[in-house]
Scaffold this motif. Structure first.
Motif, mmCIF file in Angstrom:
data_model
loop_
_atom_site.group_PDB
_atom_site.id
_atom_site.type_symbol
_atom_site.label_atom_id
_atom_site.label_comp_id
_atom_site.label_asym_id
_atom_site.label_seq_id
_atom_site.Cartn_x
_atom_site.Cartn_y
_atom_site.Cartn_z
ATOM 1 N N THR A 8 0.831 -1.202 0.000
ATOM 2 C CA THR A 8 0.000 0.000 0.000
ATOM 3 C C THR A 8 0.861 1.246 0.000
ATOM 4 N N SER A 9 1.906 1.228 0.820
ATOM 5 C CA SER A 9 2.725 2.430 0.914
ATOM 6 C C SER A 9 3.492 2.674 -0.371
ATOM 7 N N SER A 60 2.281 1.826 -3.291
ATOM 8 C CA SER A 60 1.366 1.624 -4.417
ATOM 9 C C SER A 60 1.399 2.732 -5.436
ATOM 10 N N HIS A 61 1.459 2.332 -6.675
ATOM 11 C CA HIS A 61 1.417 3.255 -7.787
ATOM 12 C C HIS A 61 0.335 2.760 -8.719
ATOM 13 N N GLU A 62 -0.834 3.300 -8.574
ATOM 14 C CA GLU A 62 -1.958 2.780 -9.364
ATOM 15 C C GLU A 62 -1.703 2.850 -10.853
ATOM 16 N N LYS A 63 -1.208 4.000 -11.289
ATOM 17 C CA LYS A 63 -1.008 4.148 -12.731
ATOM 18 C C LYS A 63 0.254 3.420 -13.171
ATOM 19 N N ASN A 66 0.817 -4.178 -10.100
ATOM 20 C CA ASN A 66 -0.472 -4.841 -10.263
ATOM 21 C C ASN A 66 -0.276 -5.982 -11.242
#
Lengths: 662, 224
Positions: free
Chosen positions: B174-175, B177-180, B185
């Protein structure tokens, strides 16, 4: 790379207490051997992270200045990283730690780290600075200075996510005024911030927080934000309310609440409003800080907005909130405040909400909240009472007038906090309107005396609220109650109230007087006490060109007095046309020409009572009124815009005709 | 049965497939991304990856340490990776401390365990009432002579270590995390889903060789 920590080896020496161990680590911090120092720094850091108790004990030992020295004296990157991280941890969510860190002069030391060539050093410095800026004690950042603005933008432009996040954090916590918001927007901060929306989790969250601060109550800034790339970023923020991380959902909701409260026109879509309400309601169940913030956010969102209150009610808000309040676990004061304020807003206009709320056996909880140690919680609970008591049905059922509720409320009249005082006065104002109970517990508890005390408070809000409560208490009150009240105030007391420096207080005082003299004819005698002192004061105030609201109440006082005996009517004439008149000071004419229909109406009522044909002196009074231009003025007003005024004028004119007037 | 659907033979289909150009680097990244997020320890596959391997190996090291019962080591590593994680995650920190206590009990170091419970765990309960219940459960282990047969013996189970390890792994992810930024992922499962969806769509318009078994990727003739 050192992997084992010395604390496990010290466990084996059974005699050493934790205090000794801490003192031991502390002394090694001061070592001149960099290896030893580094190890000690790491140890302290690892002991305090997540551990509030250890932070406190190391703080007391004086660890912060010691670590600050390590930070300032060393060139070694590892030492810089570990000391910065330790200091950051002291500042993390721990106000005493923030203070110690700032007092030790750490702030400029950390700033220096941001220019290091070592990425880890930069990270450590940026993180720790961000911790400091989460606190209210953080140094005020002067955005208006150019070099500060330049520095801020250099942070926002950085590739390093901790550094850009720091820039956003500084904005989130230091931007307070409209001027600051303007300066930031003009420098292009919105364009920089929105880039962070597409970044990492921490960047997104920092961005949302800072956006909310920059946009709050600033329609120009909001319109600028919405205009960026044709509303793309508003959509992004709206999308984020469905994000998988609760904190992101919360921060995006809070951002939308700010935008909605500032410029509601961007939210014409009912669906968005509805989903905003339901998302916040869901977030209420979060156990951490997000839940606390969600509660306050919800109350801010639905405040004064009946349509949203309805949405929330239909989404089962009341039951959800009450369930949370009933869980019995210690809720954070901020959360309690937010939950009670949300309930208060829900009950502010909707009777269904009030009935629903009161049917859930909530009164005990609410009464307990009146005794909470936090003043904001007590205030919120009082506001909740005030709004729930707007339910006439529940009020007359005696829900609020029993000892169980009354006693704690009355006790709060002595509360040290002025916001609590004003809030409880508001609640009592509504509760004393309970006509169904012949005896009043409130009065039994010495409520009247306390209200009179508060009407002399230093705080004008308290004076105003106390008088409003008294006004309601005297509404349709019996003689016994009126006598009791008057005996505590007396003529001189009333004179002070009516002559209060604040117009709003004067208005309430006059409204109170109006209720006092209303009703049976004996009540009128109050204004004649001590040689008509009170009536004289009313006349004096009316002659001073008062504001409309005050004048309305004053004229109603005269109306009520003029409804009495011949003597009473003559006394009113004396006030209207005092002899000798220095200048043409005919305030009645002025009032009749006022824009306020209520003032025109009240003035006409006075005239009606003065010339009501059944009284002997009516004819002479009519002549006087005609000569002073009052009757002719009324003839000009036969087509007054306000129906009520028109009807009263017709009454006067028909009375006038009966005197054979031409 | 007469059909308005276009028919594509095996040969035609394979020709079309062969005409699609894929970059080897893309395939490597895809596979590595999958393996890494699923937690397999691996050696880097050259400089083709866009993934920041340092953070991944750090994260794996933390997870491994907890799985092996070296909780103190894990805590130090997390704090090196990002000191904010444990400072802002009281529940996670409590669970790590709890696991430390469990390990001490497992090793039979009863005195140390008692001291640790008093000094480190009790304050967590004071700071946050929500932890009291779990705290009491854990301390109960100390009460029983034979901890492995008491009512709370589940705490001693290896699965509890795995649970804690997974919790800490999630927090680190989570810390970071880079969604884009797609590196964290897993893309492989989404691509396979897209394959199945595309086949379903194409089924309405054509008859052609399917991939029915994703694990083999074998083409099967339409008539089969």
């Amino acid at each position: 790379m050192p992997t084992s920590s010395s604390s496990s080896s010290s466990f084996s020496s059974a005699a050493s207490s934790s205090g000794n161990r801490q003192a031991d680590v502390f002394s090694r911090l001061a070592s001149s051997d960099p290896e030893v120092k580094l190890k000690a720094l790491r140890e302290v850091k690892n002991q305090i992270i997540g551990n509030r108790t250890k932070k406190l004990s190391f703080l007391k030992l004086g660890a912060v200045p010691a670590i600050a020295s390590a930070l300032s004296d060393s060139e070694c990157n590892s030492i810089l990283v570990q000391s910065a991280a330790a200091l950051g941890s002291f500042a993390c969510g721990f106000e005493a730690g923030v203070q110690a860190v700032l007092d030790a002069g750490v702030f400029p030391l950390l700033l220096r780290l941001l220019t290091s060539s070592d990425e880890k050093v930069v990270d450590a410095g940026a993180r720790s600075l961000r911790m400091i800026f989460q606190s209210n004690q953080a140094p005020k950042y002067d955005f208006l200075q150019e070099k500060n603005m330049k520095f801020l933008f250099s942070l926002l432009n950085s590739e390093n996510e901790n550094v850009s996040g720091l820039g956003a954090s500084i904005i989130a916590h230091a931007c307070g005024t409209t001027v600051q918001q303007q300066v930031l927007c003009d420098a292009g901060v919105l364009e920089k911030l929105v880039i962070l929306l597409d970044g990492s989790l921490s960047q997104r969250e920092a961005c949302l927080e800072s956006l909310a601060t920059v946009l709050k109550n600033n329609p120009e800034a909001v319109s600028r934000f919405v205009g960026l790339e044709a509303g793309r970023y508003l959509s992004s923020v709206t999308e984020l309310t469905k994000d998988r991380y609760p904190r992101t959902r919360l921060l995006s909701c809070l951002c939308l609440v700010v935008i909605y409260n500032t410029s509601p026109s961007y939210f014409l879509n009912m669906g968005t409003k509805s989903s905003l309400v339901t998302t916040l309601l869901e977030l209420l169940n979060d156990h951490g800080q997000s839940g606390d913030d969600a509660a306050l956010g919800l109350s801010s969102l639905i405040a004064e907005k009946e349509d949203l209150q309805k949405l929330a009610y239909e989404a089962n808000a009341i039951k959800n909130i009450v369930d949370i309040l009933k869980t019995g676990s210690e809720l954070h004061p901020k959360r309690l405040q937010g939950l009670f304020l949300s309930l208060a807003e829900l009950c502010s206009k909707l009777e269904d909400c009030r009935c629903s709320f009161l049917s859930l056996e909530m009164l005990d909880l609410l009464v307990n909240a009146l005794r909470h140690k936090n003043a904001d919680v007590r205030t919120a609970a009082c506001i909740c009472f005030r709004n729930a008591a707007r339910s006439v049905k529940n009020l007359s059922a005696g829900r609020f007038t029993n000892d169980h509720v009354m006693l704690p409320l009355v006790q709060l009249l002595h509360d040290p906090s002025s916001s609590v005082e004003v809030a409880v006065l508001g609640a009592l104002s509504n509760i004393v309107l309970d006509f169904s109970s012949p005896k009043s517990t409130f009065i039994e508890y010495g409520g009247i005396k306390q209200l009179i005390e508060l009407s002399k408070s230093m705080d004008p809000n308290a004076r105003c609220s106390a008088l409003r409560a008294l006004r309601n208490l005297m509404f349709l009150a019996d003689n016994k109650r009126k006598e009791l009240f008057y005996s505590e105030v007396k003529a001189q007391g009333f004179v002070s109230l009516i002559s209060d420096p604040e117009p709003t207080v004067q208005e309430q005082a006059l409204a109170l007087l109006r209720n006092l003299v209303d009703g049976c004819i004996n009540s009128i005698e109050f204004v004649f006490d001590e040689d008509g002192l009170i009536l004289d004061t009313v006349g004096k105030q009316l002659r001073k060109s008062p504001q409309a609201h005050m004048a309305i109440q004053g004229m109603y006082v005269l109306t009520n007095v003029a409804s009495g005996t011949e003597l009473h009517k003559e006394a009113v004439m004396q006030q209207l046309f005092p002899q000798p008149q220095a200048e043409s000071n005919n305030f009645m004419l002025k009032f009749l020409q006022s824009h306020e229909s209520q003032l025109r109406s009240a003035t006409v009522w006075t005239i009606i009572n003065l010339i009501s044909p059944s009284s002997p002196g009516a004819h002479d009074r009519h002549v006087k009124l005609r000569d002073e231009g009052i009757i002719p003025q009324l003839k000009n007003m036969v087509n007054d815009a306000c129906l009520d005024v028109k009807i009263r004028i017709r009454t006067v004119l028909s009375q006038s005709m009966s005197f054979g007037d031409n | 049965m007469a059909t308005s659907k276009k028919v594509i033979t095996r040969d035609e289909w394979e020709k079309k497939l062969n005409a699609v150009k894929l970059r080897k680097e893309d395939m490597n990244t895809l596979v590595m991304n999958f393996l890494v997020t699923e937690g397999f320890f691996l050696f880097p596959y050259g400089e083709t990856a866009e993934i920041d391997l340092a953070t991944i190996t750090d994260r794996m090291a933390v997870k491994k340490a907890v799985q092996n019962g070296n909780v103190e080591d894990a805590i130090e590593k997390v704090n090196d990776l990002n000191p904010e994680i444990l400072d802002t995650n009281p529940e996670l920190f409590f669970h790590l401390q709890q696991q430390r206590l469990i390990e001490l009990i497992r090793q039979g170091k009863t005195e140390e365990a008692l001291e640790f419970a008093q000094e480190e765990l009790a304050p967590r309960g004071e700071e946050n009432q929500a932890f009291l219940q779990e705290l009491e459960k854990t301390v109960a282990l100390l009460v029983f002579e034979d901890a492995s047969n008491c009512p709370v013996k589940d705490l001693l189970d290896i699965s509890h270590r795995l649970k804690t390890a997974s919790e800490v792994n999630a927090a680190i992810l989570t810390s970071q995390s880079h969604e884009k930024d797609s590196s964290l992922n897993p893309k492989l499962p989404s691509l396979l889903k897209m394959l199945i969806w595309a086949q379903n769509q194409l089924d309405e318009k054509a008859v052609y060789p399917h991939i029915n078994d994703l694990s083999t990727g074998q083409l099967q003739n339409p008539s089969e």
